[in-house]
Design an enzyme around this catalytic site. Sequence first.
Site, PDB file in Angstrom:
ATOM      1  CD  GLU A  88      29.609  42.960  63.236  1.00  0.00           C
ATOM      2  OE1 GLU A  88      30.814  42.809  63.010  1.00  0.00           O
ATOM      3  OE2 GLU A  88      28.762  43.181  62.352  1.00  0.00           O
ATOM      4  CB  CYS A 144      26.248  43.110  59.012  1.00  0.00           C
ATOM      5  SG  CYS A 144      27.442  44.344  59.500  1.00  0.00           S
ATOM      6  CB  THR A 198      32.186  53.201  57.016  1.00  0.00           C
ATOM      7  OG1 THR A 198      33.333  52.446  57.426  1.00  0.00           O
ATOM      8  CG2 THR A 198      32.426  53.767  55.642  1.00  0.00           C
ATOM      9  CB  SER A 227      34.737  44.198  52.843  1.00  0.00           C
ATOM     10  OG  SER A 227      34.566  45.593  52.712  1.00  0.00           O
ATOM     11  CG  HIS A 254      24.748  45.285  55.387  1.00  0.00           C
ATOM     12  ND1 HIS A 254      24.492  45.899  56.594  1.00  0.00           N
ATOM     13  CD2 HIS A 254      26.105  45.227  55.265  1.00  0.00           C
ATOM     14  CE1 HIS A 254      25.646  46.189  57.189  1.00  0.00           C
ATOM     15  NE2 HIS A 254      26.632  45.792  56.396  1.00  0.00           N
ATOM     16  CE  LYS A 288      30.844  51.191  45.957  1.00  0.00           C
ATOM     17  NZ  LYS A 288      31.556  51.669  44.788  1.00  0.00           N
TER      18      LYS A 288
HETATM   19  P1  HMG Z   1      38.553  54.479  50.751  1.00  0.00           P
HETATM   20  O1  HMG Z   1      39.636  53.727  50.043  1.00  0.00           O
HETATM   21  O2  HMG Z   1      38.978  55.496  51.749  1.00  0.00           O
HETATM   22  O3  HMG Z   1      37.627  55.256  49.737  1.00  0.00           O
HETATM   23  O4  HMG Z   1      37.633  53.404  51.460  1.00  0.00           O
HETATM   24  P2  HMG Z   1      37.564  55.186  48.150  1.00  0.00           P
HETATM   25  O5  HMG Z   1      38.817  55.704  47.563  1.00  0.00           O
HETATM   26  O6  HMG Z   1      37.096  53.837  47.710  1.00  0.00           O
HETATM   27  O7  HMG Z   1      36.409  56.235  47.888  1.00  0.00           O
HETATM   28  C1  HMG Z   1      35.100  55.983  48.311  1.00  0.00           C
HETATM   29  C2  HMG Z   1      34.156  56.568  47.266  1.00  0.00           C
HETATM   30  O8  HMG Z   1      34.288  57.999  47.296  1.00  0.00           O
HETATM   31  C3  HMG Z   1      34.487  56.150  45.829  1.00  0.00           C
HETATM   32  O9  HMG Z   1      33.248  56.035  45.153  1.00  0.00           O
HETATM   33  C4  HMG Z   1      35.262  57.349  45.289  1.00  0.00           C
HETATM   34  O10 HMG Z   1      35.199  57.473  43.872  1.00  0.00           O
HETATM   35  C5  HMG Z   1      34.546  58.476  45.976  1.00  0.00           C
HETATM   36  P3  HMG Z   1      32.965  54.745  44.219  1.00  0.00           P
HETATM   37  O11 HMG Z   1      34.011  54.769  43.175  1.00  0.00           O
HETATM   38  O12 HMG Z   1      33.104  53.522  45.132  1.00  0.00           O
HETATM   39  O13 HMG Z   1      31.593  54.931  43.735  1.00  0.00           O
HETATM   40  N1  HMG Z   1      35.336  59.712  46.123  1.00  0.00           N
HETATM   41  C6  HMG Z   1      34.814  60.954  45.948  1.00  0.00           C
HETATM   42  N2  HMG Z   1      33.585  61.376  45.599  1.00  0.00           N
HETATM   43  C7  HMG Z   1      33.377  62.720  45.511  1.00  0.00           C
HETATM   44  N3  HMG Z   1      34.368  63.634  45.732  1.00  0.00           N
HETATM   45  C8  HMG Z   1      35.608  63.252  46.084  1.00  0.00           C
HETATM   46  C9  HMG Z   1      35.877  61.849  46.198  1.00  0.00           C
HETATM   47  N4  HMG Z   1      36.976  61.129  46.517  1.00  0.00           N
HETATM   48  C10 HMG Z   1      36.635  59.820  46.465  1.00  0.00           C
HETATM   49  N5  HMG Z   1      36.551  64.171  46.305  1.00  0.00           N
HETATM   50  C11 HMG Z   1      35.855  52.049  52.220  1.00  0.00           C
HETATM   51  C12 HMG Z   1      36.237  53.296  51.427  1.00  0.00           C
HETATM   52  C13 HMG Z   1      34.337  51.891  52.199  1.00  0.00           C
HETATM   53  C14 HMG Z   1      36.495  50.810  51.572  1.00  0.00           C
HETATM   54  C15 HMG Z   1      36.371  52.205  53.692  1.00  0.00           C
HETATM   55  O14 HMG Z   1      35.708  53.275  54.310  1.00  0.00           O
HETATM   56  C16 HMG Z   1      36.205  50.955  54.535  1.00  0.00           C
HETATM   57  O15 HMG Z   1      37.086  50.115  54.558  1.00  0.00           O
HETATM   58  N6  HMG Z   1      35.049  50.802  55.266  1.00  0.00           N
HETATM   59  C17 HMG Z   1      34.780  49.638  56.106  1.00  0.00           C
HETATM   60  C18 HMG Z   1      34.437  48.390  55.292  1.00  0.00           C
HETATM   61  C19 HMG Z   1      33.052  48.454  54.662  1.00  0.00           C
HETATM   62  O16 HMG Z   1      32.208  49.263  55.032  1.00  0.00           O
HETATM   63  N7  HMG Z   1      32.792  47.530  53.707  1.00  0.00           N
HETATM   64  C20 HMG Z   1      31.484  47.455  53.054  1.00  0.00           C
HETATM   65  C21 HMG Z   1      31.181  46.066  52.497  1.00  0.00           C
HETATM   66  S1  HMG Z   1      31.383  44.778  53.742  1.00  0.00           S
HETATM   67  C22 HMG Z   1      29.984  45.027  54.781  1.00  0.00           C
HETATM   68  O17 HMG Z   1      29.099  45.737  54.437  1.00  0.00           O
HETATM   69  C23 HMG Z   1      29.993  44.345  56.115  1.00  0.00           C
HETATM   70  C24 HMG Z   1      30.256  45.259  57.301  1.00  0.00           C
HETATM   71  O18 HMG Z   1      29.119  46.040  57.609  1.00  0.00           O
HETATM   72  C25 HMG Z   1      30.706  44.435  58.514  1.00  0.00           C
HETATM   73  C26 HMG Z   1      29.863  43.259  58.966  1.00  0.00           C
HETATM   74  O19 HMG Z   1      29.289  42.504  58.191  1.00  0.00           O
HETATM   75  O20 HMG Z   1      29.855  43.060  60.175  1.00  0.00           O
HETATM   76  C27 HMG Z   1      31.384  46.235  57.027  1.00  0.00           C
END
Ligand code: HMG
Length: 417
Positions: free
Chosen positions: A84, A116, A159, A209, A245, A254
């Site tokens: 991509e 992806c 990420t 996402s 993935h 998850k």
């Molecule tokens: P965010 O809002 O910065 O993080 O975004 P958060 O608040 O959701 O925290 C992440 C995790 O850390 C959570 O765990 C928190 O609890 C934990 P969860 O509740 O989910 O189990 N946390 C802590 N743990 C320990 N100590 C601490 C602490 N603080 C928080 N102090 C997000 C995270 C992944 C959304 C962001 O990085 C993002 O937008 N990433 C890009 C999008 C993405 O990767 N999406 C995945 C699904 S879509 C996909 O896989 C397709 C893709 O590869 C693209 C394609 O297909 O081409 C992306």
Amino acid sequence: MTVRTVGIDAMAFHGPAHYLDMADLAVARGVDPAKYIEGLGQTAMAVPTPCEDTVSLAIAAGDKALARFEIDPSEIGMLAVGTETGVDHSKPVATYVHEHLGLATNCRSVETKHACLGGSAGLTAAMDWIATGRARGRKALVIAADIARYGLHTPGEPTQGAGAIALVVSESPRLLEYNPDIYGDYTRQVMDFWRPLYSRYAFTDGHYSIACYLEALAGAWADAASKPNAARQVPIAGLDACFYHVPFVKMAKKAHRRHWEAEFGRTLSMDDAALLEQVAASFAERVSPWLELNATVGNIYTGSLFLALMDYLRKVEEDREGRTVSVFAYGSGCGASLLFARVARGAATHGHRLDPRQDLSLRRRLDVTEYEAIMRASESADANNGQALDPSTWRLGAGVYYLGTQEHMRQYGQYDR
Ligand code: HMG
């Protein structure tokens, strides 16, 4: 004449020469390092320099797969590069790879795209090409190559990653045989993650996402479970490992829970203590042992699923041969596929060819200032008639690299230190 056995005969990974430690990034961003390391499950992410683009990563991975599994380029009759982060709106990455690997002129070459899911789309197209008998004994080379970039100071920043996985597909696979009858597909138009034509960086509604990914997993599972004889193949209890993935390692956790929920036919709550314990034990047994490479490389988009699969195959011992695994691919936008495969007899004897840890140990750790300089330099790397790019600027080892764009044509060349 149709062919029944098709699967992965060879595999190799190639990633950038530099990485950023997640704790360093967290400190620089004023975030608790535990959020990235435990919350997302990442310890490091690969950082590509301007000379390491999707083409150069794909060439290096393809080269390694052919060399390490002693496959002559003349045996390849189809090349599919799933990406991509292609480098041209028209010209496929595959043409550059085709030239540098010395593939035959009667080798079919294409680029496959669906976020992806692109690499998996290339893989299924290659398997179908072989299964219908069109390959006439030849093999397919499928390369999943990408650079995952969200930009500095964005929620997606921890990420990111980059890398390429090359897979050789054949009718006498040495590593993994796919089940041609049981598979699930899922497609739905959603705006969870996208990258407009004018942007180098992806946009994402991150939490949405994650929800889309999990819904697609349940949808693909339901489709697979509806196939005749699925009851013998699909249940998790009969699977040795489950691959998903992996945009970041926690996502696989998850996903595994949602996989079980699909099978249970309902979502779990805190009141389901015994079932949650079963899911956690299953994750520890079937998923988490194979996420070591993803944790240090980061998201390589369409190749990240295969990085987990490769981690498993490099560790496979003889007693696992013949066992079944599930392989789930998700591409934002969105599309998904769930396939099932069996570890090939003799696969354990090839583990040493798959191990990328020696290559990974040679990577250089960047500090955050260097990482940010690389990100900024990458922004102008594609400017026409800009400065010629020099691999020595980025302390790269020998290899084929992107050297800049002259007269609107991308330049690639072999660099020997
Ligand atoms: P965010 O809002 O910065 O993080 O975004 P958060 O608040 O959701 O925290 C992440 C995790 O850390 C959570 O765990 C928190 O609890 C934990 P969860 O509740 O989910 O189990 N946390 C802590 N743990 C320990 N100590 C601490 C602490 N603080 C928080 N102090 C997000 C995270 C992944 C959304 C962001 O990085 C993002 O937008 N990433 C890009 C999008 C993405 O990767 N999406 C995945 C699904 S879509 C996909 O896989 C397709 C893709 O590869 C693209 C394609 O297909 O081409 C992306």
